[in-house]
Design a protein around this motif. Structure first.
Motif, PDB file in Angstrom:
ATOM      1  N   UNK A  14       0.796  -1.225   0.000  1.00  0.00           N
ATOM      2  CA  UNK A  14       0.000   0.000   0.000  1.00  0.00           C
ATOM      3  C   UNK A  14       0.832   1.282   0.000  1.00  0.00           C
ATOM      4  N   UNK A  15       1.957   1.292   0.688  1.00  0.00           N
ATOM      5  CA  UNK A  15       2.806   2.490   0.746  1.00  0.00           C
ATOM      6  C   UNK A  15       3.223   2.934  -0.657  1.00  0.00           C
ATOM      7  N   UNK A  16       3.495   1.980  -1.538  1.00  0.00           N
ATOM      8  CA  UNK A  16       4.022   2.302  -2.860  1.00  0.00           C
ATOM      9  C   UNK A  16       3.027   2.087  -3.992  1.00  0.00           C
ATOM     10  N   UNK A  17       1.847   1.603  -3.703  1.00  0.00           N
ATOM     11  CA  UNK A  17       0.850   1.329  -4.739  1.00  0.00           C
ATOM     12  C   UNK A  17       0.402   2.618  -5.423  1.00  0.00           C
ATOM     13  N   UNK A  18       0.077   2.508  -6.690  1.00  0.00           N
ATOM     14  CA  UNK A  18      -0.411   3.668  -7.439  1.00  0.00           C
ATOM     15  C   UNK A  18      -1.808   4.049  -6.959  1.00  0.00           C
ATOM     16  N   UNK A  19      -2.196   5.257  -7.261  1.00  0.00           N
ATOM     17  CA  UNK A  19      -3.541   5.723  -6.909  1.00  0.00           C
ATOM     18  C   UNK A  19      -4.598   4.848  -7.578  1.00  0.00           C
ATOM     19  N   UNK A  20      -4.357   4.470  -8.828  1.00  0.00           N
ATOM     20  CA  UNK A  20      -5.312   3.616  -9.537  1.00  0.00           C
ATOM     21  C   UNK A  20      -5.502   2.281  -8.826  1.00  0.00           C
ATOM     22  N   UNK A  21      -4.438   1.705  -8.326  1.00  0.00           N
ATOM     23  CA  UNK A  21      -4.538   0.425  -7.615  1.00  0.00           C
ATOM     24  C   UNK A  21      -5.355   0.574  -6.343  1.00  0.00           C
ATOM     25  N   UNK A  38       7.412   6.282  -6.386  1.00  0.00           N
ATOM     26  CA  UNK A  38       7.187   6.384  -4.940  1.00  0.00           C
ATOM     27  C   UNK A  38       8.328   5.734  -4.161  1.00  0.00           C
ATOM     28  N   UNK A  39       8.801   4.584  -4.628  1.00  0.00           N
ATOM     29  CA  UNK A  39       9.918   3.911  -3.954  1.00  0.00           C
ATOM     30  C   UNK A  39      11.155   4.812  -3.975  1.00  0.00           C
ATOM     31  N   UNK A  40      11.456   5.376  -5.125  1.00  0.00           N
ATOM     32  CA  UNK A  40      12.646   6.220  -5.246  1.00  0.00           C
ATOM     33  C   UNK A  40      12.519   7.507  -4.436  1.00  0.00           C
ATOM     34  N   UNK A  41      11.327   8.095  -4.418  1.00  0.00           N
ATOM     35  CA  UNK A  41      11.103   9.291  -3.590  1.00  0.00           C
ATOM     36  C   UNK A  41      11.297   8.932  -2.124  1.00  0.00           C
ATOM     37  N   UNK A  68       1.391  17.202  -6.061  1.00  0.00           N
ATOM     38  CA  UNK A  68       2.648  16.623  -6.528  1.00  0.00           C
ATOM     39  C   UNK A  68       3.835  17.493  -6.130  1.00  0.00           C
ATOM     40  N   UNK A  69       3.696  18.814  -6.229  1.00  0.00           N
ATOM     41  CA  UNK A  69       4.804  19.689  -5.862  1.00  0.00           C
ATOM     42  C   UNK A  69       5.134  19.614  -4.375  1.00  0.00           C
ATOM     43  N   UNK A  70       4.144  19.338  -3.543  1.00  0.00           N
ATOM     44  CA  UNK A  70       4.383  19.162  -2.106  1.00  0.00           C
ATOM     45  C   UNK A  70       5.100  17.828  -1.880  1.00  0.00           C
ATOM     46  N   UNK A  71       4.643  16.781  -2.535  1.00  0.00           N
ATOM     47  CA  UNK A  71       5.277  15.477  -2.412  1.00  0.00           C
ATOM     48  C   UNK A  71       6.743  15.534  -2.840  1.00  0.00           C
ATOM     49  N   UNK A  72       7.018  16.270  -3.902  1.00  0.00           N
ATOM     50  CA  UNK A  72       8.368  16.309  -4.474  1.00  0.00           C
ATOM     51  C   UNK A  72       9.181  17.514  -4.000  1.00  0.00           C
ATOM     52  N   UNK A  73       8.698  18.190  -2.974  1.00  0.00           N
ATOM     53  CA  UNK A  73       9.422  19.337  -2.435  1.00  0.00           C
ATOM     54  C   UNK A  73      10.827  18.894  -2.038  1.00  0.00           C
ATOM     55  N   UNK A  79      11.305  15.223 -10.883  1.00  0.00           N
ATOM     56  CA  UNK A  79      10.459  14.276 -10.139  1.00  0.00           C
ATOM     57  C   UNK A  79       8.986  14.634 -10.289  1.00  0.00           C
ATOM     58  N   UNK A  80       8.665  15.899 -10.107  1.00  0.00           N
ATOM     59  CA  UNK A  80       7.277  16.345 -10.267  1.00  0.00           C
ATOM     60  C   UNK A  80       6.804  16.099 -11.690  1.00  0.00           C
ATOM     61  N   UNK A  81       7.647  16.404 -12.641  1.00  0.00           N
ATOM     62  CA  UNK A  81       7.279  16.231 -14.044  1.00  0.00           C
ATOM     63  C   UNK A  81       7.019  14.763 -14.367  1.00  0.00           C
ATOM     64  N   UNK A  82       7.874  13.870 -13.864  1.00  0.00           N
ATOM     65  CA  UNK A  82       7.692  12.447 -14.141  1.00  0.00           C
ATOM     66  C   UNK A  82       6.412  11.920 -13.503  1.00  0.00           C
ATOM     67  N   UNK A  83       6.134  12.340 -12.281  1.00  0.00           N
ATOM     68  CA  UNK A  83       4.916  11.872 -11.608  1.00  0.00           C
ATOM     69  C   UNK A  83       3.660  12.381 -12.318  1.00  0.00           C
ATOM     70  N   UNK A  84       3.679  13.626 -12.743  1.00  0.00           N
ATOM     71  CA  UNK A  84       2.537  14.162 -13.510  1.00  0.00           C
ATOM     72  C   UNK A  84       2.348  13.385 -14.816  1.00  0.00           C
ATOM     73  N   UNK A  85       3.456  13.134 -15.485  1.00  0.00           N
ATOM     74  CA  UNK A  85       3.408  12.434 -16.769  1.00  0.00           C
ATOM     75  C   UNK A  85       2.792  11.053 -16.610  1.00  0.00           C
ATOM     76  N   UNK A  86       3.232  10.301 -15.618  1.00  0.00           N
ATOM     77  CA  UNK A  86       2.740   8.931 -15.485  1.00  0.00           C
ATOM     78  C   UNK A  86       1.305   8.906 -14.976  1.00  0.00           C
TER      79      UNK A  86
END
Length: 108
Positions: A14-21, A38-41, A68-73, A79-86
């Motif tokens: 659950x810690x690393x699962x995607x929002x869709x999952x 999420x693992x790398x962050x 996303x910008x708060x998560x990747x602060x 990092x923010x760009x990659x998360x938005x993209x995926x």
């Protein structure tokens, strides 16, 4: 590519699962990339904002609501760009793996 299906059971950590999952959508390639990010962050920051959640449901709500910008602060903007993209990928869409490779290479 497999068909999109609903599942009542979360597959993965659950810690690393995607929002869709968390929403019961079966894993696809986009979800693998989101989980990897999420693992790398987590490895870079030492924590994720939803680590303190008491339940998986509470953690999923935090994950979905955090900007996303708060998560990747404190991380490079890639990092923010990659998360938005995926997160913008559709279920059956093949992620642009070259894009992600270039982003990682840029940060090295």
């Amino acid at each position: 590519h497999k068909e999109e299906t609903q599942s009542k059971q979360l597959v993965g950590t659950p810690r690393f699962a995607s929002i869709n999952c968390h929403q019961g959508i079966c894993n696809s390639r986009r979800d693998d990339i989101e989980s990897l990010l999420y693992v790398l962050i987590y490895l870079m920051k030492g924590f994720l904002p939803w680590d303190q959640a008491k339940t998986d449901l509470e953690g999923a709500k935090i994950k979905k609501s955090i900007e996303i910008d708060v998560l990747c602060k404190s991380l490079p903007s890639e990092w923010s760009q990659m998360l938005r993209t995926i997160r913008n990928c559709s279920f059956a869409e093949c992620p642009d793996y070259d894009y992600f490779e270039k982003q990682f290479m840029k940060m090295m």
